[in-house]
Motif scaffolding. Structure first.
Motif, PDB file in Angstrom:
ATOM      1  N   SER A 264      -5.633   8.192  -9.133  1.00 49.02           N
ATOM      2  CA  SER A 264      -4.600   7.800  -8.165  1.00 49.02           C
ATOM      3  C   SER A 264      -5.221   7.026  -7.015  1.00 49.02           C
ATOM      4  O   SER A 264      -6.309   7.368  -6.534  1.00 49.02           O
ATOM      5  N   PRO A 266      -4.121   5.210  -3.058  1.00 50.67           N
ATOM      6  CA  PRO A 266      -3.075   5.258  -2.019  1.00 50.67           C
ATOM      7  C   PRO A 266      -2.309   3.945  -1.944  1.00 50.67           C
ATOM      8  O   PRO A 266      -2.897   2.885  -1.720  1.00 50.67           O
ATOM      9  N   SER A 446       1.471   7.046  -4.066  1.00 54.53           N
ATOM     10  CA  SER A 446       0.291   6.698  -4.860  1.00 54.53           C
ATOM     11  C   SER A 446       0.614   5.667  -5.929  1.00 54.53           C
ATOM     12  O   SER A 446       1.776   5.467  -6.295  1.00 54.53           O
TER      13      SER A 446
END
Length: 516
Positions: A264, A266, A446
């Motif tokens: 993941s 941001p 995400s």
């Protein structure tokens, strides 16, 4: 009864034990602290209440006599005890163990005698905060039933926006109606005639697209786009090249073993990078994948001198269309993996993506998603089996090296049967000649990457996930390349005064009474 389109049915004919054709995702779920109960049982009850909103979960295949034409979908209520199953992990299982379990389950083909989906609920996770309230969920839905955007629509039907599930509309289960041979054949014949009519209607736009390509050529369209983006001669730059890809170990016949990893990033920081470099989010995904693949091939050589090429699915779905089927085409884009300097690579990828977009409109009308299928099923199945047995992918020149797909998802948290979804790592398809699939989907705060690979061609997929993070960090260090917008000059006062002087306002009429 609805007959599958040619594109939907192709995922059935191409499926072999080495090439399962289902898609899905690995989710991490977290239940509230107050939860008491059996989550698997609660999930079954939850899905039972959402079945009226999810037709893709309530139908199975009915095959044509002698496999003469594409099969049809018929109503079939699912047995939720068979479709939602618990998987107990060994004590102390980590995220890497969970990913390895997904790699183990992914090659198992879905039962074609049932609706083509299955949910695996993992119990016993031993990582992260609140681990005693965490579960894993691995979903499988056959690609014949949904594409990326249709899967998002399916998720909207079964997920909620809050821990408290919304009220479900309870409807009586639909009756299974027996379909006779005459009814099935007459329906298929009517659909074939409809497809021939559609081909005739599409001829003008197809001829127009061919004429445009004949006049300009796909390569020249791409070259013009690159030239405009980089201010260089198209002849001296490889960014627009739509030729063959370099051969790598990813361009091989795949086995029935899979390796999977998720990562993941941001999305707020990615949006800041998008503005800093005047690029799209999809451009950034390509750039990050390029950097990760370059790092991987430097560690596990050889790194080809020529750029790796990505096969990129392109949705042809109309806005607002949430039907459960496939509406997509595919194109290719150079990744610039041969460019060492990350800033130059970013410009290269930006130009290559622009070249790809310039060609999409020209060829879109040439790739139909449906066409008459009489006689096609047995032919495609035979060819697919032969292609797999003879390992042709090891010998033919590759067109692309990796599949990369970016599917937009919700920008807010979702809940399933009261549990909050923490991650949404897509699990997609690898095929002969393309042993790595990177599918990306935005979720909440995400951008979630799902990396699925043939375990023989790329067993180090967990390393590649780490390289994705490293490529992202490298991207953050680059100086901004976006050209700041020129400020709009304020009007000069002198000109306004001059204008006012040159064009005086008409004076009011005098109130003085005229003399007699």
């Amino acid at each position: 009864m609805k007959q599958l389109s040619a594109l939907d049915a192709s995922f059935l004919y191409l499926e072999t034990p080495e090439m399962p054709m289902h898609v899905g995702a690995l989710h991490l779920l977290e239940l509230p602290a107050s939860y008491r109960g059996n989550f698997v049982s609660d999930l079954r009850r939850h899905i039972a209440g959402r079945l009226p909103l999810a037709p893709a979960l309530c139908r199975k295949l009915a095959w044509m006599p002698f496999n003469l034409a594409n099969p049809v979908w018929i109503d079939e209520p699912p047995d939720l005890d068979q479709h939602i199953v618990a998987v107990k992990l060994t004590k102390g299982s980590t995220l890497a163990d969970l990913e390895a379990k997904v790699g183990e389950l992914h090659p198992r083909l879905l039962d074609r005698e049932r609706p083509l989906w299955k949910f695996h609920v993992f119990e016993g996770l031993a990582f992260g905060p609140n681990k005693e309230r965490r579960y894993g969920l691995y979903t499988q839905v056959h690609h014949a039933a949904v594409d990326g955007q249709a899967a998002v629509a399916l998720a909207a039907a079964i997920f909620d926006l809050s821990p408290e599930p919304r009220a479900s509309k309870t409807t009586r289960a639909r009756k299974k109606l027996p379909i006779g041979m005459v009814q099935m054949l007459s329906g298929v014949l009517a659909n074939q005639l409809h497809q021939y009519a559609n081909i005739v209607k599409a001829l003008p736009s197809t001829v127009g697209a061919l004429a445009q390509l004949a006049k300009h050529g796909a390569g020249s369209v791409a070259s013009v786009a690159v030239t405009k983006m980089r201010g260089q001669s198209a002849a001296s730059d490889g960014g627009a090249s739509l030729g063959l890809a370099p051969r790598t170990r990813l361009n091989a016949a795949v086995t029935a073993r899979r390796a999977f990893a998720g990562v993941s990033l941001p999305i707020a920081e990615l949006k800041a990078l998008r503005r800093a470099h005047d690029v799209t989010l999809n451009d950034l995904v390509l750039m990050i994948c390029s950097g990760a693949l370059r790092r991987h091939l430097l560690k596990h050589p050889p790194l080809p001198r020529k750029s790796l090429v990505a096969a990129v699915p392109v949705s042809t779905r109309a806005a607002g269309d949430t039907s459960s089927n496939n509406q997509a085409s595919i194109t290719v884009v150079n990744l610039g993996t041969h460019v060492a300097d990350p800033l130059k690579r970013l410009l290269y990828v930006k130009a290559a993506a622009a070249a790809m977009k310039a060609t999409i409109g020209s060829v879109k009308n040439l790739v139909p998603s449906d066409f008459p299928s009489l006689g096609v099923p047995w032919l495609m199945s035979a060819v697919s089996a032969l292609y797999s047995r003879t390992e042709v992918a090891n010998r033919i020149p590759p067109i692309a090296n990796v599949a990369i797909s970016n599917v937009p998802g919700p920008a807010f948290p979702l809940y399933l049967a009261g549990a909050k979804m923490l991650t949404n790592y897509p699990t997609s398809i690898v095929v002969h000649g393309l042993a790595l699939n990177i599918t990306v989907q935005s979720y909440n705060e995400s951008l979630d990457f799902g990396l699925m690979a043939c375990a023989h061609a790329m067993p180090q997929v967990t390393e590649l996930a780490l390289h994705v993070k490293e490529a992202f960090e490298e991207l953050k260090t680059l100086p901004p390349t976006a050209v700041p917008a020129s400020p709009v000059p304020a009007p000069k006062r002198g000109k306004r005064v001059a204008k006012a002087t040159a064009e005086p306002r008409a004076s009011a009429p005098s109130r003085k009474r005229p003399s007699r």
